[in-house]
Design a protein around this motif. Sequence first.
Motif, PDB file in Angstrom:
ATOM      1  N   ILE A 129     -15.474 118.125 -58.156  1.00  0.00           N
ATOM      2  CA  ILE A 129     -15.550 118.675 -56.804  1.00  0.00           C
ATOM      3  C   ILE A 129     -14.990 120.103 -56.811  1.00  0.00           C
ATOM      4  CG2 ILE A 129     -14.822 118.420 -54.401  1.00  0.00           C
ATOM      5  CD1 ILE A 129     -16.722 116.221 -55.386  1.00  0.00           C
ATOM      6  N   ILE A 130     -15.802 121.049 -56.368  1.00  0.00           N
ATOM      7  CA  ILE A 130     -15.378 122.450 -56.265  1.00  0.00           C
ATOM      8  C   ILE A 130     -15.495 122.865 -54.803  1.00  0.00           C
ATOM      9  CG2 ILE A 130     -15.815 124.822 -57.021  1.00  0.00           C
ATOM     10  CD1 ILE A 130     -17.075 123.630 -59.562  1.00  0.00           C
ATOM     11  N   GLN A 131     -14.360 123.095 -54.157  1.00  0.00           N
ATOM     12  CA  GLN A 131     -14.369 123.443 -52.746  1.00  0.00           C
ATOM     13  C   GLN A 131     -14.733 124.918 -52.543  1.00  0.00           C
ATOM     14  OE1 GLN A 131     -10.813 122.281 -50.642  1.00  0.00           O
ATOM     15  NE2 GLN A 131     -10.828 120.211 -51.480  1.00  0.00           N
ATOM     16  N   PHE A 132     -15.444 125.175 -51.446  1.00  0.00           N
ATOM     17  CA  PHE A 132     -15.727 126.556 -51.070  1.00  0.00           C
ATOM     18  C   PHE A 132     -15.719 126.665 -49.549  1.00  0.00           C
ATOM     19  CE2 PHE A 132     -19.851 124.572 -50.754  1.00  0.00           C
ATOM     20  CZ  PHE A 132     -20.546 125.284 -49.780  1.00  0.00           C
ATOM     21  N   SER A 133     -15.642 127.879 -49.053  1.00  0.00           N
ATOM     22  CA  SER A 133     -15.565 128.113 -47.613  1.00  0.00           C
ATOM     23  C   SER A 133     -16.782 128.889 -47.128  1.00  0.00           C
ATOM     24  CB  SER A 133     -14.297 128.910 -47.268  1.00  0.00           C
ATOM     25  OG  SER A 133     -14.336 129.327 -45.908  1.00  0.00           O
ATOM     26  N   PRO A 134     -17.646 128.264 -46.329  1.00  0.00           N
ATOM     27  CA  PRO A 134     -18.760 128.998 -45.721  1.00  0.00           C
ATOM     28  C   PRO A 134     -18.283 130.115 -44.792  1.00  0.00           C
ATOM     29  CG  PRO A 134     -19.157 126.644 -45.613  1.00  0.00           C
ATOM     30  CD  PRO A 134     -17.728 126.824 -46.049  1.00  0.00           C
ATOM     31  N   LYS A 161     -20.238 132.256 -34.382  1.00  0.00           N
ATOM     32  CA  LYS A 161     -20.222 133.710 -34.552  1.00  0.00           C
ATOM     33  C   LYS A 161     -19.726 134.086 -35.943  1.00  0.00           C
ATOM     34  CE  LYS A 161     -18.378 137.965 -32.511  1.00  0.00           C
ATOM     35  NZ  LYS A 161     -17.531 138.531 -31.418  1.00  0.00           N
ATOM     36  N   GLU A 162     -18.632 133.439 -36.371  1.00  0.00           N
ATOM     37  CA  GLU A 162     -18.068 133.732 -37.702  1.00  0.00           C
ATOM     38  C   GLU A 162     -19.035 133.330 -38.818  1.00  0.00           C
ATOM     39  OE1 GLU A 162     -14.595 133.190 -34.892  1.00  0.00           O
ATOM     40  OE2 GLU A 162     -16.543 132.266 -35.227  1.00  0.00           O
ATOM     41  N   LEU A 163     -19.725 132.202 -38.628  1.00  0.00           N
ATOM     42  CA  LEU A 163     -20.674 131.752 -39.647  1.00  0.00           C
ATOM     43  C   LEU A 163     -21.891 132.676 -39.718  1.00  0.00           C
ATOM     44  CD1 LEU A 163     -20.518 127.891 -39.055  1.00  0.00           C
ATOM     45  CD2 LEU A 163     -19.577 129.151 -40.999  1.00  0.00           C
ATOM     46  N   GLU A 164     -22.350 133.140 -38.566  1.00  0.00           N
ATOM     47  CA  GLU A 164     -23.477 134.073 -38.560  1.00  0.00           C
ATOM     48  C   GLU A 164     -23.108 135.382 -39.247  1.00  0.00           C
ATOM     49  OE1 GLU A 164     -26.708 135.549 -35.292  1.00  0.00           O
ATOM     50  OE2 GLU A 164     -24.639 136.189 -34.926  1.00  0.00           O
ATOM     51  N   MET A 208     -23.053 134.530 -47.552  1.00  0.00           N
ATOM     52  CA  MET A 208     -22.936 133.101 -47.819  1.00  0.00           C
ATOM     53  C   MET A 208     -24.209 132.373 -47.401  1.00  0.00           C
ATOM     54  SD  MET A 208     -21.551 130.316 -48.846  1.00  0.00           S
ATOM     55  CE  MET A 208     -19.869 130.777 -49.314  1.00  0.00           C
ATOM     56  N   ARG A 209     -24.721 132.690 -46.223  1.00  0.00           N
ATOM     57  CA  ARG A 209     -25.947 132.035 -45.753  1.00  0.00           C
ATOM     58  C   ARG A 209     -27.110 132.327 -46.690  1.00  0.00           C
ATOM     59  NH1 ARG A 209     -27.933 133.935 -41.563  1.00  0.00           N
ATOM     60  NH2 ARG A 209     -26.606 135.722 -41.052  1.00  0.00           N
ATOM     61  N   ASN A 210     -27.169 133.558 -47.177  1.00  0.00           N
ATOM     62  CA  ASN A 210     -28.244 133.923 -48.102  1.00  0.00           C
ATOM     63  C   ASN A 210     -28.128 133.170 -49.426  1.00  0.00           C
ATOM     64  OD1 ASN A 210     -29.303 135.711 -46.256  1.00  0.00           O
ATOM     65  ND2 ASN A 210     -28.410 137.537 -47.174  1.00  0.00           N
ATOM     66  N   SER A 211     -26.897 132.980 -49.896  1.00  0.00           N
ATOM     67  CA  SER A 211     -26.721 132.287 -51.186  1.00  0.00           C
ATOM     68  C   SER A 211     -27.107 130.817 -51.063  1.00  0.00           C
ATOM     69  CB  SER A 211     -25.277 132.436 -51.689  1.00  0.00           C
ATOM     70  OG  SER A 211     -24.373 131.638 -50.958  1.00  0.00           O
ATOM     71  N   ILE A 212     -26.837 130.204 -49.900  1.00  0.00           N
ATOM     72  CA  ILE A 212     -27.240 128.810 -49.682  1.00  0.00           C
ATOM     73  C   ILE A 212     -28.761 128.717 -49.572  1.00  0.00           C
ATOM     74  CG2 ILE A 212     -27.158 126.897 -48.030  1.00  0.00           C
ATOM     75  CD1 ILE A 212     -24.248 127.661 -47.469  1.00  0.00           C
ATOM     76  N   LYS A 213     -29.380 129.669 -48.888  1.00  0.00           N
ATOM     77  CA  LYS A 213     -30.845 129.662 -48.767  1.00  0.00           C
ATOM     78  C   LYS A 213     -31.499 129.843 -50.140  1.00  0.00           C
ATOM     79  CE  LYS A 213     -34.818 129.581 -46.640  1.00  0.00           C
ATOM     80  NZ  LYS A 213     -35.193 130.451 -45.512  1.00  0.00           N
TER      81      LYS A 213
END
Length: 448
Positions: A274-279, A303-306, A311-316
Motif C-alpha cells: 500500500i502506497i498512500q498519496f494525496s489527491p 475547489k481544492e481538488l479542481e 494530479m487529475r491529469n495523472s489519474i486520467k
Amino acid sequence: MKVVLAGTGSAVGKTTISTGIMKALSKKDSVQPFKVGPDYIDPTYHTMATGNTSINLDSFFMNEDQIRTSFNNSLKKSNSKIGIIEGVRGLYEGISPISDVGNTASIAKALDAPIILIMDARSLVKSAAAIVLGFKTLDPELKIQGVILNKVKGKKHYLKTKESIEKLTDTKVLGAIPRDDEIATKERHLGLVPALENEQIAINIERWGQITEENIDLDALKVIMKESPKVKSSGELWKIANKTPVKIGVAKDEIFTFYYHQNLQALEDNNAKIIQFSPYKDEKIPDVDALYIGGGYPEVFKKELEQNQSMRNSIKQFYNNDNPIYGECGGLIYLSKTIDHMKMCDVINYDAIMTPKVQGLSYVIAEVTKDNLIANKGEIIKGHEFHYTKLLNGENANFSLNITRGTGISNFKDGIISKNTLANYLHVHACAHKTFAYNFTRNIAEEN
C-alpha cells in the motif's frame, strides 16, 4: 480486558465519552479501540486518542467467528490487553426492529463482553432507573454492568440519579459528565468532522481524556473489564491466495479518509504494498500498479481538488493506459467529470451534484452481474452506502451490480465499469466480501 460502551440512543455522547476513556486509559496502557457499525469517522477519533488503529466490528458484515477473530487479531497486533468497543446508535438498534443483526448487542454477545450504558441524563432522576431497567430486562443475556451519565446539571442532580439507578436496578453508576456545550463535537452532513481534518480535535481529545479522569471511576471500569472472559476464535477473515506482489496507490489525506482498515489489511495479506498519496497535496500519483480511491468529502473540497490539475491529469493518463482503478463513493465522485460544475478526473463520463438531502443511506446487498475488478459474476457483495451526492444521467452506464438492498447509482444499479475502472457508491467490507482483496490483487497481477 474488554468492554462495550453503548448508548441508550443516538446523540447521547458516546463518541466523546468513549474517546475520553480511551485517551485516559492510554496514558498507562496500550488500548485497542473498536467501533460497531459502518462508521469511518468515529474510528479516526479513537485512533488519535490511543495511537492504535480503530477497527470496525459489524454483525451484518461479519459472522460471530469473524468478529472474535478480528478482535483478537487487533489486540495482538497493537500489543494491547485492553479492548474498548464504542457502540452504534442505541444498544439494540440494528437493521430489524426485532433481531440483533447490525446492532451493538450482537457484538457484545459475540465477544461475551460487559456493557456500560451511556445515558443523556438531562431532566432525568427516577426515570433514569426505568430506562436502565428496561434495557436490562429486554435481553437478559446481555451483561449490562454499569452506567455513565452525561450532561448532568450538577452534583445534586448526579447523586440523586445515581441513587435511583443503583438502588432500583442494582447497576453501578461509574460517574457523570457535566453539561458543557464546548466539549461537543462538530458535525456535517455525513456525521462528525473527521479527526484528521481539524487540528483542534486533537486538543479536544486531550480535554475529553482529562474530563473523563476527573468524573468517571476508571478503576471500577477496569474491575468490570478484568472479570470478562477471554475471547476464543479460530476462523478465516477473508481469502488469502494471491502470490504475485503488486503496488496499490491508496488516496488518503484530509479529504479521502473513508476506508475500512480491514480492506487494507486484506490487500496486504494478498501481497499488496500500500502506497498512500494525496489527491489534494501531491502533484501526481506514485509509481503503482493500481489505484484505490475510497470515500471522503470531495464535495466539500471540490475547489481544492479542481485546482490540483496535475494530479487529475495523472489519474486520467493512468486510466487511459488501461491501468486498474477502483473508486468508492467519494472516489466515484472524484473520478467523475465534475462535481457541482467543478472539474474532477473525467474518468467516469458523468457529472455529479451535491443535494440537500441524503440520496443513499443503508446496508447494501448487491448481486454481481458482470466480472469486474473486485468480484466475479454471480457473487453476492455486502456493504453500505451513505451519500448526499448523485450522478446525473447515468441510467445507461455499464453497470456490474444489481442492488437488492439499498439504492446504488441509478435504478438500483451500481458498479460502473469504464475500461479497467470500477466505481460505485457501495462501500465494500473485506469480511463481508471475502474475495474482495484476492480478486483485486489477482486482477492487478494479471494486468502486469
